[in-house]
Structures are given as C-alpha cells and as structure tokens.
Design a protein around this motif. Sequence first.
Motif, short mmCIF file in Angstrom:
data_model
loop_
_atom_site.label_atom_id
_atom_site.label_comp_id
_atom_site.label_asym_id
_atom_site.label_seq_id
_atom_site.Cartn_x
_atom_site.Cartn_y
_atom_site.Cartn_z
N THR A 123 0.86 -1.09 0.18
CA THR A 123 0.10 0.08 -0.19
C THR A 123 0.84 1.25 -0.06
N LEU A 124 0.17 2.34 -0.37
CA LEU A 124 0.88 3.71 -0.20
C LEU A 124 -0.16 4.50 0.69
N SER A 125 0.59 4.99 1.91
CA SER A 125 0.09 5.74 2.79
C SER A 125 0.04 7.39 2.55
N ILE A 126 -0.80 7.93 2.36
CA ILE A 126 -1.06 9.64 2.46
C ILE A 126 -1.05 10.11 3.52
N ILE A 127 -0.28 11.10 4.07
CA ILE A 127 -0.22 11.68 5.24
C ILE A 127 -0.35 13.41 5.18
N ASN A 128 -1.07 13.67 6.15
CA ASN A 128 -1.17 15.22 6.31
C ASN A 128 0.04 15.84 7.03
N THR A 129 1.05 16.46 6.47
CA THR A 129 2.13 16.83 7.11
C THR A 129 1.93 17.80 8.25
N GLN A 130 1.21 18.59 8.21
CA GLN A 130 0.69 19.68 9.13
C GLN A 130 0.15 19.23 10.49
N THR A 131 -0.56 18.07 10.08
CA THR A 131 -1.31 17.39 11.37
C THR A 131 -0.60 15.90 11.62
N MET A 132 -0.02 15.44 10.79
CA MET A 132 0.81 13.93 11.10
C MET A 132 -0.41 13.10 11.06
N VAL A 133 -1.27 13.13 10.37
CA VAL A 133 -2.61 12.16 10.13
C VAL A 133 -2.64 11.57 8.96
N GLU A 134 -2.70 10.14 9.05
CA GLU A 134 -2.71 9.45 7.76
C GLU A 134 -4.28 9.80 7.37
N THR A 135 -4.27 10.31 5.94
CA THR A 135 -5.59 10.70 5.23
C THR A 135 -5.94 9.55 4.16
N GLY A 136 -5.22 8.80 3.81
CA GLY A 136 -5.49 7.67 3.11
C GLY A 136 -4.36 6.84 2.99
N ARG A 137 -5.07 5.56 2.58
CA ARG A 137 -4.06 4.21 2.23
C ARG A 137 -4.64 3.62 1.09
N VAL A 138 -3.84 3.51 0.17
CA VAL A 138 -4.34 2.96 -1.19
C VAL A 138 -3.42 1.90 -1.72
N PRO A 139 -4.04 0.85 -2.31
CA PRO A 139 -3.24 -0.47 -2.66
C PRO A 139 -2.41 -0.22 -3.83
N VAL A 140 -1.17 -0.51 -3.84
CA VAL A 140 -0.56 -0.32 -5.09
C VAL A 140 0.25 -2.07 -5.43
N GLY A 141 1.21 -1.85 -6.20
CA GLY A 141 1.59 -3.33 -6.82
C GLY A 141 2.44 -3.91 -5.58
N LEU A 142 3.24 -5.18 -5.70
CA LEU A 142 3.66 -5.90 -4.84
C LEU A 142 5.03 -5.44 -4.52
N THR A 143 5.31 -5.38 -3.13
CA THR A 143 6.47 -4.66 -2.44
C THR A 143 6.69 -3.60 -2.90
N PRO A 144 6.04 -2.31 -2.67
CA PRO A 144 6.52 -0.99 -2.97
C PRO A 144 7.69 -0.43 -2.24
N SER A 145 8.55 0.04 -2.89
CA SER A 145 9.88 0.35 -2.14
C SER A 145 10.29 1.79 -2.24
N HIS A 146 10.43 2.45 -3.17
CA HIS A 146 11.00 3.75 -2.97
C HIS A 146 9.65 4.74 -3.91
N VAL A 147 9.79 5.83 -3.66
CA VAL A 147 8.87 6.93 -4.30
C VAL A 147 9.65 8.11 -4.51
N VAL A 148 9.04 8.98 -5.68
CA VAL A 148 9.57 10.24 -5.95
C VAL A 148 8.38 11.08 -6.15
N PHE A 149 8.17 12.21 -6.09
CA PHE A 149 7.29 13.34 -6.26
C PHE A 149 7.47 14.13 -7.55
#
Length: 842
Positions: A114-140
């Motif tokens: 999964t991929l977690s989406i977090i609000n950096t002001q409140t540090m609350v996870e606002t979403g968690r979405v399924p992605v492919g097998l063994t997600p490793s590194h991410v870039v924006f």
Amino acid sequence: MRVGLRPHGIAVDPLLDLVYVGNHEGGNVSVLDGASGALQNTLGSGGSLGANGVAFDPLQGHILVANKFTDDVVAIDRHTPGNVMRAQVGSQPDGITIDVGKSRLYAANFSDNTLSIINTQTMVETGRVPVGLTPSHVVFDPVSGHIFVTHHIAHSVAELDGNGTLVRQWALIGRGPYGISIDRANRRVFTANRLDNSVSVLYLGNGQQDRFSMPCSTRLVAYNANTNRLWAVCDVTSTLYLLNPDNGTIQLTFPLGDDPDEGIAINLTTNRLYVSNAGDDTISMFQERGPLSTPTPLPTFTVTPTATKTPPPSYTPTRTPTHTPTKTPTLTPTTTYTPTATSTATSSPAPTATATCAPVPDKYEPNNEAANATTLQVSGRPQKHNFHDSSDQDWLQIELVSGEFYLAEAGVSGWVDVDPYLELYDKDGETLLQANNDFIAGDPSSAILFTPTSNGQYFLRVINAKGLGTCFTWYTVEIASVTPPPSPTLTPTLTPTLIFTASHTPTYTPLPQNQYLPLILIKGNVVSLARTFEHVSRLPSRLSRQMPLRPKPVAVDVHPVTGQMALAEKHTLRFLSPSGRERLRVRLGPDPVAVHFGPEDLLYISDATLEQVWAVNTSTGRVQAKSLNLGHVAGLVSIDNRVYVADSLGDRIIVLDSNLNTIDTYRTGPSPYALAHKGSNLAAAHAGGDTIGLFDLDSSANRRDVTLGGLGHPQALTFNDDGSRLYALFVFTPKFHRIAEIDVASAEVLRLIGGDYERPMVGAYSMAFSAGILFIPEEDRLHRYDLTQDGWLEPMANAATTTPFGIALTPAGDLIIASLLPRAEAIVVSPSEHLFDRVPPP
C-alpha cells in the motif's frame, strides 16, 4: 563521516546546508553540516525504530522519518527536537516523498503493498491505497503532481495522482526496481534494478522506456538537474557510478563504504552528493565541480561527539522562501580518482549502454599469506572481500579464547563466480585444523564451528573453489562466539505410557555440534534461509541470506479417529500406525508443504515445486487423483468433500472437489500460506503482509480481513474448540515471534501474546490448541500458554525438539511434531506425562 548505527535514508536542507540521516538501528537521526560533515546534533525519534526513508519539510521545519519496526512516520521538529508527531501507516514503510505545496507525504509500505498519504501539518494518515507488490521507493513530480512508486518484486513502477489514484502502471524491461529519481525538466524517471544489473529510463512524454546495462546489482539512483549527471550505487561492490543519463555511458567510478544500500541525496544548491553506508556507519560525500566535469570526493571525517551538542541555527521558514543558490566549490581535493570502468553506448535502434569492468582488489589487500593477514574481530562487523584474480587468497587473523565455541562463515550474496572455501589454521599459520566447503547443499557459503584448546591468534584462509577472479567474486567473512551445547542429563523418575509402544528407547542425545539446521521465514514470495546450529543461542547478526527458493519443510497430520499418522518428507510420504510403526511408504514430489486427512481413506498433499495437489489412498498408497498447474500451493484443508488450497503466488484459495477438479476460487491478500478452519469459518494467513483473511464458507462473498499490525508475517493458525477465537503465530521481528488472539465474530485483534524478551519464541513456525492451552514448539522446547489462566506455563524442554514445521493432535490429545533433524523425523509429546519421544527414522 561517522553517523549512527546502520544509516539508511538521507535528506538535505539546502537553505541551511544541513544533512539529515536516519539511523536504522539507533532510533535517531544524525544532523550533519553539509559542507564539513561535522556532526551537529543527534535527534531522537520518540521511541520509533527502524528508520528507512527520510524527507525534509521546509515549511514545517520537520524532519520526516519512516520507521520499519514500528510501522509509522514521525515528524521531528528541528527547532524543538523533543517535539515528535507520529502517524501510523502500513506495514514496513520504506521510501517516502513529500509534496510541500499540498502538505502531503507519501510512504511506500513494503509488506502490505500500500501507499500511505499523510497530512504533514497534522501528521494524520488521510488515505491508504493499494499499489503493486512490495512498493519500495517513491519520488514526487512537481510538474504533474504525480507520485512514482517502484515495485521491487512485481518489476514495475506505478504512477499515481496526488490522491493515490492509479494513472499508469509501467511494466519495466528491467527487473527488481528499487531506488528511483526524476528528471523533471526532461520528463524522465530513472530506476535502479537490482535483479538484472541495470538502470531503467521511463520517458513520460511518449510512454517509451530504455534500459542501461550495469556491471553490478544496482540499488540506488539520483539525478542532478544542474549538471545533467546520473549517479548509481551498487551495494554489493560498494561502488558509485557516474552515468551519462542520455545513453547510459559509464564515465567514472568511486569507492564507497560498506553496504551502501538505502540512502542517496543531492543538494541542488551546492551540488553535493551524499550516500549512506549501512555496513560501517558512515556517509560518503562528493562535490560536483561544474557541468560534465570530474567530481571530486571530499575528505572523510571521523567525528567524536562531545557531551554538549551544538544545535543547528535558528530558522523560521516561510511558504515562499526567496533564496538565490550560490555555488561555492572551494574545497581542495585530497584524492584524485581515476576511472575504473568504461562503457560504449550503441544506439540501434535505441541507445543502450554496454559496460565492461575489471576486477579490482578489495580494501584488505595485500593479505595473501599469514604474515600479512587481515585482523577479523570476533562478533565484529563482517568484512567484504573480492577474489580479484584467479590466484588470490585471503588470510585473516582471529584472537580466540580456549574453551569458547566459535562460528566462522564465508558467505555469498548471489554472485555466480564465487564459491568460498574456508580453512582454519593453528597459531603457527601452517597447521590445518578444519576446512569446509558448501555446508548447505546448493549454497556455496562455507562455515566452521570450532573450540580452541588454547588461547591465541589463529588464522582463517579463504580461496575461491571455482578458481575465478572476476567482477562477480565478492563474499563476506565473519566470526562470532556462540553458546556451547549443554551436557544432557537424564533423571527419569516415572515410567509413563507413551503413544508409541514400538520397541525402541527414547533418545535424548543432542545432535552433533556441527549439525546444520535451516530456519525458513516466508515473506512475500521470498524465502529467508537462516543458518543456525543446535543449542546456539546467539548468532552473528548477518548469518542469513535471502534466496528465491521454495521452502522444503516436513508436514504432519493425524487421523482424528484412527490415530494413524502421515509424515511428509522431501520425496517421501510415510504412514505410521498409532504405535509408531511404519506401515506404508509413498513416493512424493520434491516439495510437500501440507498434508491433511480427508474422508473415505484419502490424504491430501500439496507440493509447491510441482504446483500439484495429490489425493492418496491411506490403505493402499495409490494416488487416486492429482490436480496440476495450481500455482505455488502451500497450506490446504479438507472440509466436507472439498479441498481448499492456498496458492501463495496467485494470491488466491483454490477450491477442489474430492476428485481434485477446480470448482471455485477465493481472492485473498498477498501470498496466502497457512489455512485453518472450524465450523463454517476458513482462515488464511497472508505471509506477504500482516493480515488474516476470514471467510464464511456458507457465504463465500463474506470475507473479512484482520490486520495484525507491526511486522506481522503470519505463518501458523489455529482455532479454539468452539471456533470463537482464532490464534495467529506471526513473525514480529527477526528475533521475536508473536501470537495474535482474534475474535472471529468481530474480526478484531483482542491482544498479542509473547513476542517480547520474556518469551521471544525465536524459530517458532507451528502451533496447536488443546484443552485451553496453546502449544508452540521451538528448537529444544515446547512453549505452553494457558488461556484459562492467562499465563505461560513452564516450557517442556528436551534436546529432541528441533526446528519444527508441523504439529498435529492425536485423538488422545497428545502432540505430534514434525521437525527437521539430520533427516526428517517426528517427535511425540505427551503433555500430561511431561515427556518427549522420537519416532524412529526409516
């Protein structure tokens, strides 16, 4: 520069020219001066452990750290270091990236896909979405607002929008993508591919891609937009490569520290490059000198922190900081590096780099004889060596104490050209005491267990049994002090009635000191094979390897009425009477995983390698039915003339009729392994994540998932007598195994049992329930938890119990445990009599 224990992720603060390094085993973050490498401060993570990815939020002034062992992302306030906010995320968060403008942080959760989406002001996870097998590194990507995620096992990259919606799935022509970087201006994404020694390039404008060959397993990449340079890290050879990003030509190579496997970052204001070296607790720093010129590595600093830390200067960020980057490459180089690799690019039809390499001596050379042997510390860090030519041999000196037990190993991490042969010499450097080659069949690693008779300096010699010296002949060598086996003491005071009445005497003799015992840990589609020895209580931290092998545990089941036992071994199925006498033997496939008695004198067996399920007549031994090409089958159960089989590769449960014809399938979580049932409830343990699937067989659409939390990789399940509770044994950390008590009606975890220093349950892989007690066999002992009293009973200890992979109950309530001994055997345990016995081998 020296930092904390096993540095992983790196982030930079370009305005203050600071570097933040997450220390994987230290539970903290090192703050370094970006120009000098001096240690400025060490910031705690508020109790979170296992730092992986690190990012910096200039608007909040927060250092963001993803923690693998506590499944969270923390925000450490740089101005008030004690102020730590925490967001719980998925299982084993790895890489993270930040969208500063929208105050969003994205964390790739490696173990639950999964991929977690977090609000950096409140540090609350606002979403968690399924992605492919063994997600490793991410870039924006700030141009499109999209996130790119590498899927290490699925060999793909997911492109998602800022809300986590899948935009495109890139199936890579490279295999095993891990690190990732983006060229925003030219719309290119680069991935480091560990499994086929390459770097992939994704062209976002036209949807095309390319692949650059590399001379080694590539772990990390970083692109510098100022200089149009692409940097790639090979972790096994500890090498940094400078590539031309347009055609993959290798321009220069530079040595790094040990195990540079997780962190790389570039400060685009100063053009400085930083790489973390987890093996020797250092950071390597390089200063780029203008476009397309030769970069010069900065000197290495060894810092001894004082009691009083100097905090970073005060800084109050604004949402639109104005800052004009000023490049000040004023440092004087202390070392001039010469390129050690060249490559020639071809462009027909697409540009592809072809790299060549020359074997280079490791940093411990020369050590070709006892007189110039390298010092190897007992229980110290492993050393990485290379056979740089066919005649190379490596000598190491070790200081040993009389009467102590020592375990030495020369290990290999996937290189095909190396087969280390390990020898131990006496203090004169000439008298050969022991030698070993390939102490596990199929694994070229070697090991020696030794007890010196006198104090002094002994020697190890390692040679390559293949007689090669190439770019692919790296290995590690280490030695540790281990606990000696106890002397068995036999003081029987009872004459119990055992289940087995065959004419043999119970055996209590421990195994030979050099007996190898494999421990198998399933994580996704990878099997971790750890080496251990009988009675060894502490091992070197890295005596483990991950191999793409299927497990070969023995399995056992007992007929609930007749008490007949079926014991599955590699290639063999044995039927034994309740007295322990073998009455029938059947040839099997190479990889039986589970056996289960069904109706009408049938026994069902799953074989992972052959991807088959067999139905064997328990009276004649004849194979009555066989189902083929089912996938990587694992656990199975037989319920009402139906057979339910877990396909760990297909993420499904296959339903077969009594003739083994497929009649239905249930979709599950990642890598279902163990199955259990009670009444109409079927439970599946998802070894690729931290969930348990609960299915109502009366209504197959009624599926509920139970999240274990933590590093949960469940591999054994059992229900209580009335089916109201489900117990899941799972791997919590490499040291501790835990049991989750689950309420079946609500599908909620009620509590966790064990998994702490009091009851770590190391090496526990099976479990049973009887008369209100949970039984968990482990090497040399049988743990017992009394659920009626909510407490642990004294473990039943005996040297006969070794690495157990299966457990079943007899009609009388006694236990049959399948263990890997010198050959597959079963052990009978009579809890009421507090005694063990061993089924005689065939």
